[in-house]
Design an enzyme around this catalytic site. Structure first.
Site, PDB file in Angstrom:
ATOM      1  N   SER A 184     -26.437  78.519  51.054  1.00 19.98           N
ATOM      2  CA  SER A 184     -26.683  78.720  52.484  1.00 19.98           C
ATOM      3  C   SER A 184     -25.345  79.043  53.133  1.00 19.98           C
ATOM      4  CB  SER A 184     -27.285  77.460  53.091  1.00 19.98           C
ATOM      5  OG  SER A 184     -28.514  77.199  52.479  1.00 19.98           O
ATOM      6  N   CYS A 191     -37.680  77.002  58.106  1.00 15.51           N
ATOM      7  CA  CYS A 191     -36.473  76.255  57.769  1.00 15.51           C
ATOM      8  C   CYS A 191     -35.800  75.635  58.997  1.00 15.51           C
ATOM      9  CB  CYS A 191     -35.503  77.206  57.086  1.00 15.51           C
ATOM     10  SG  CYS A 191     -33.972  76.447  56.611  1.00 15.51           S
ATOM     11  N   CYS A 221     -25.708  71.311  60.388  1.00 14.36           N
ATOM     12  CA  CYS A 221     -25.697  72.715  60.845  1.00 14.36           C
ATOM     13  C   CYS A 221     -26.215  72.768  62.288  1.00 14.36           C
ATOM     14  CB  CYS A 221     -26.590  73.568  59.952  1.00 14.36           C
ATOM     15  SG  CYS A 221     -26.101  73.529  58.219  1.00 14.36           S
ATOM     16  N   CYS A 266     -29.887  64.586  57.280  1.00 18.91           N
ATOM     17  CA  CYS A 266     -28.908  65.383  56.545  1.00 18.91           C
ATOM     18  C   CYS A 266     -27.528  65.194  57.155  1.00 18.91           C
ATOM     19  CB  CYS A 266     -29.301  66.857  56.588  1.00 18.91           C
ATOM     20  SG  CYS A 266     -28.187  67.897  55.621  1.00 18.91           S
ATOM     21  N   GLU A 325     -40.572  65.691  55.414  1.00 21.94           N
ATOM     22  CA  GLU A 325     -41.490  66.807  55.500  1.00 21.94           C
ATOM     23  C   GLU A 325     -41.509  67.556  54.175  1.00 21.94           C
ATOM     24  OE1 GLU A 325     -41.686  69.664  59.189  1.00 21.94           O
ATOM     25  OE2 GLU A 325     -40.139  70.302  57.812  1.00 21.94           O
ATOM     26  N   ASN A 344     -35.391  80.644  64.339  1.00 20.52           N
ATOM     27  CA  ASN A 344     -36.570  80.223  65.096  1.00 20.52           C
ATOM     28  C   ASN A 344     -36.097  79.178  66.091  1.00 20.52           C
ATOM     29  OD1 ASN A 344     -39.168  81.072  64.842  1.00 20.52           O
ATOM     30  ND2 ASN A 344     -39.677  79.720  63.148  1.00 20.52           N
ATOM     31  N   CYS A 357     -41.782  73.545  49.380  1.00 16.46           N
ATOM     32  CA  CYS A 357     -40.427  73.307  49.881  1.00 16.46           C
ATOM     33  C   CYS A 357     -40.277  71.807  50.083  1.00 16.46           C
ATOM     34  CB  CYS A 357     -40.265  74.061  51.204  1.00 16.46           C
ATOM     35  SG  CYS A 357     -38.741  73.680  52.049  1.00 16.46           S
ATOM     36  N   CYS A 402     -29.984  73.530  63.058  1.00 15.50           N
ATOM     37  CA  CYS A 402     -31.016  72.801  62.306  1.00 15.50           C
ATOM     38  C   CYS A 402     -31.307  71.453  62.936  1.00 15.50           C
ATOM     39  CB  CYS A 402     -30.550  72.616  60.869  1.00 15.50           C
ATOM     40  SG  CYS A 402     -31.622  71.533  59.913  1.00 15.50           S
TER      41      CYS A 402
HETATM   42  S1  SF4 Z   1     -29.828  73.498  57.428  1.00 12.72           S
HETATM   43 FE1  SF4 Z   1     -29.994  72.241  55.571  1.00 12.72          FE
HETATM   44  S2  SF4 Z   1     -27.861  71.622  55.176  1.00 12.72           S
HETATM   45 FE2  SF4 Z   1     -27.893  72.322  57.305  1.00 12.72          FE
HETATM   46  S3  SF4 Z   1     -28.261  70.417  58.492  1.00 12.72           S
HETATM   47 FE3  SF4 Z   1     -30.271  71.373  58.075  1.00 12.72          FE
HETATM   48  S4  SF4 Z   1     -31.040  70.323  56.245  1.00 12.72           S
HETATM   49 FE4  SF4 Z   1     -28.808  69.978  56.348  1.00 12.72          FE
END
Ligand code: SF4
Length: 345
Positions: free
Chosen positions: A209, A328, A113, A109, A89, A285, A102, A116
């Protein structure tokens, strides 16, 4: 070879290696970054046999747009299909004086997290420099891109060489000519790479982050913290800030159930003061795959007040593109899978 993965110097080396004059390489490089040029044949004055040779040698476009969603606020989220079928994306965020894109640095990943969706199934592969540059070019045709943030899927510092190569290519004066300061690399904290970045690209903006400023909370929501706890991270940040005299940013996603107590706010403010960093607060979100709870406006206001009282400078990031899930960590595997399945039917 990805054409858009090469710096001008690298292209010159290739050209002289096959006996072409250097001016041809320069002509190609400047030509291929013009918004109206879509292929070698569009560059005026190239011999026909050379066009054929270039087409055999180089891949120009490593991805195609698979789906596109436009938000009421002008944000455009493009889902790109790479040549091996993987999807990534990239999001275009226009404002009156900027056009920020972005970008993703990996497919999936490894950081995982808990808030996410991109990190739920681990990392599939690194993106090449050409695939990273292409994400910017994709949106550049609509309006010149002024800023690039590495905040899509992936941990950019786990794909360090290709991310830095993409920055070098995009900064080429005869290409897009983007200043180094217009790039923000957002990391969840890879200590040795942070140290390297201070040496290799000190002008690029670093965003950390952080999401929690104590190990107990951070271990829970950013699992990478179990590998490199805050002490390790802060030691790298200390080294970084000794070498780099630029303001860094701390990113902090607000999770009503995890990191919003007064103590969390105090610790965050303390950390920000240590580095003179600005804090970006991002109200969570909700996505279906994560267990977290979105904070209310009252909870956000209370957190901001507490951070400010403790001497931290913070802003609450506006949710651009919230109606198209472009905020995000909103890349939804299920949604993508559904789209891909549909595509294959
Ligand atoms: S927030 Fe960023 S670092 Fe954390 S799992 Fe998602 S993509 Fe990876």
């Amino acid at each position: 070879m990805d054409f858009y993965g090469l710096t001008q110097e690298e292209l010159r080396t290739w050209a002289t290696g096959i006996g072409l004059p250097a001016f041809r390489a320069n002509q190609l490089f400047t030509g291929l970054y013009r918004p109206d040029v879509m292929g070698f044949a569009d560059i005026k004055g190239l011999p026909r046999d050379l066009i054929g040779r270039l087409a055999n040698e180089f891949r120009l476009f490593p991805a195609e747009e698979h789906t596109r969603q436009e938000s009421r606020d002008g944000t455009v989220k493009s889902l790109l299909r790479l040549q091996d079928g993987k999807l990534i994306e990239c999001v275009s965020i226009p404002t009156s004086d900027r056009h920020t894109v972005c970008v993703s640095s990996q497919v999936g990943c490894a950081v995982g997290c808990t808030f996410c969706a991109s990190g739920q199934n681990g990392v599939e592969r690194d993106l090449t420099a050409g695939e990273i540059v292409y994400q910017i070019l994709h949106h550049h045709r609509r309006r010149p891109v002024t800023n690039v943030v590495f905040m899509g899927s992936g941990e950019p510092l786990f794909n360090y060489a290709n991310v830095l190569q993409a920055v070098r290519v995009l900064a080429e004066p005869e290409g897009l000519g983007m200043g180094r300061r217009r790039f923000t690399i957002s990391t969840s904290g890879v200590p040795n790479r942070i140290r390297s970045l201070a040496q290799d690209e000190p002008q690029v903006t670093l965003a950390l982050s952080i999401h929690a400023a104590d190990d107990e909370t951070r271990n829970r929501i950013v699992p990478l913290n179990r590998r490199w706890p805050l002490d390790d991270l802060m030691s790298a940040m200390d080294d970084y800030s000794t070498l780099v005299n630029r303001r860094m940013t701390l990113e902090y996603v607000l999770l009503a159930d995890a990191n919003m107590s007064p103590e969390h706010a105090d610790r965050l403010a303390l950390l920000a003061r240590r580095y003179g960093a600005h804090i970006n607060l991002i109200p969570f979100n909700p996505v279906t795959e994560t267990p977290h709870i979105r904070p209310t406006t009252t909870q956000v206001d209370a957190f901001v007040a507490r951070v400010t009282e403790a001497g931290g400078h913070c802003t609450v990031r506006g949710q651009r593109g919230a109606d198209i899930d472009a905020a995000c960590g909103q890349l939804k595997k299920k949604q993508i899978q559904a789209t891909v399945d549909h595509h294959h039917e």
